[in-house]
Design a protein around this motif. Structure first.
Motif, mmCIF file in Angstrom:
data_model
loop_
_atom_site.group_PDB
_atom_site.id
_atom_site.type_symbol
_atom_site.label_atom_id
_atom_site.label_comp_id
_atom_site.label_asym_id
_atom_site.label_seq_id
_atom_site.Cartn_x
_atom_site.Cartn_y
_atom_site.Cartn_z
ATOM 1 N N GLY A 59 -7.888 9.417 1.558
ATOM 2 C CA GLY A 59 -7.167 10.112 0.491
ATOM 3 C C GLY A 59 -6.039 10.993 0.995
ATOM 4 N N ARG A 60 -5.572 10.744 2.205
ATOM 5 C CA ARG A 60 -4.492 11.534 2.796
ATOM 6 C C ARG A 60 -3.196 10.743 2.692
ATOM 7 N N ILE A 61 -2.211 11.330 2.060
ATOM 8 C CA ILE A 61 -0.919 10.668 1.891
ATOM 9 C C ILE A 61 0.146 11.539 2.540
ATOM 10 N N TYR A 62 0.901 10.941 3.432
ATOM 11 C CA TYR A 62 1.950 11.669 4.146
ATOM 12 C C TYR A 62 3.022 12.134 3.155
ATOM 13 N N PRO A 63 3.348 13.437 3.141
ATOM 14 C CA PRO A 63 4.298 13.965 2.157
ATOM 15 C C PRO A 63 5.769 13.719 2.510
ATOM 16 N N GLY A 64 6.051 13.362 3.749
ATOM 17 C CA GLY A 64 7.447 13.180 4.170
ATOM 18 C C GLY A 64 8.016 11.846 3.725
ATOM 19 N N LYS A 65 9.282 11.650 4.065
ATOM 20 C CA LYS A 65 9.970 10.408 3.660
ATOM 21 C C LYS A 65 9.991 9.371 4.766
ATOM 22 N N THR A 66 10.290 9.775 5.986
ATOM 23 C CA THR A 66 10.378 8.805 7.076
ATOM 24 C C THR A 66 9.075 8.782 7.866
ATOM 25 N N THR A 67 8.616 7.588 8.168
ATOM 26 C CA THR A 67 7.348 7.453 8.866
ATOM 27 C C THR A 67 7.556 7.146 10.338
ATOM 28 N N TRP A 68 6.589 7.554 11.132
ATOM 29 C CA TRP A 68 6.471 7.317 12.560
ATOM 30 C C TRP A 68 7.560 7.990 13.388
#
Length: 172
Positions: free
Chosen positions: A38-47
């Motif tokens: 249930g954890r969703i990364y809040p940012g826009k760009t990943t890695w």
């Protein structure tokens, strides 16, 4: 062109491709684990650097999930280091390769960097000496249907060399 030397460069380019594929798989596994928790990364760009810090800051309740996460994250670190070593090796040996001038010419195309140029040339050979052959091998030649009054073009055939078609083309 020495066939043995070309095969050696092809082996190096393929090893890099496989490590890149493994790295993407491990990233997907961590992404999936975080979503299951249930954890969703809040940012826009990943890695990027911020995204790489985010999972390590998460508190994972169960030990089993923490172990799985830590192993996957360690795998990403190891794959990243391996990828860097392979790319450095490619950069080091390109000047000695018979197709080094073709690599330089390919890099003049926007979006093709040294690693992608080496990957394509390692798979299909000297594409500047015979562009039609390169189109056929890569499957990038569009199908054409001749009508009475006009030419109709369809998509890429995808009948050529799959590995050459899948080379990633990041910006320089």
């Amino acid at each position: 062109m020495s066939d043995e030397r070309h095969e050696a460069m092809r082996a190096l380019a393929r090893a890099r491709h496989l490590v890149k594929k493994d790295l993407q798989g491990k990233r997907q596994q961590i992404w999936s684990l975080m979503l299951r928790l249930g954890r969703i990364y809040p940012g826009k760009t990943t890695w990027g650097p911020g995204h790489m810090r985010w999972p390590t800051a998460q508190k994972i309740e169960y030990r089993e999930q923490r172990i799985a996460f830590e192993e996957l994250f360690e795998g990403i670190r190891q794959e990243g280091e391996c990828l860097e070593r392979l790319e450095n090796a490619i950069r080091e040996v390109v000047p000695e390769w018979s197709l080094s001038e073709v690599v330089a010419a390919l890099q003049a195309v926007r979006g093709i960097h040294l690693i992608a140029a080496v990957g394509v040339l390692a798979e299909i050979g000297d594409l500047l000496s015979n562009p039609a052959r390169a189109d056929g091998l890569s499957g990038s030649r569009a199908l054409r249907k001749l009508d009475r009054y006009k030419v109709k073009r369809s998509g890429v055939t995808k009948a050529g060399h799959g590995r050459a078609r899948r080379i990633s083309w990041p910006q320089k």
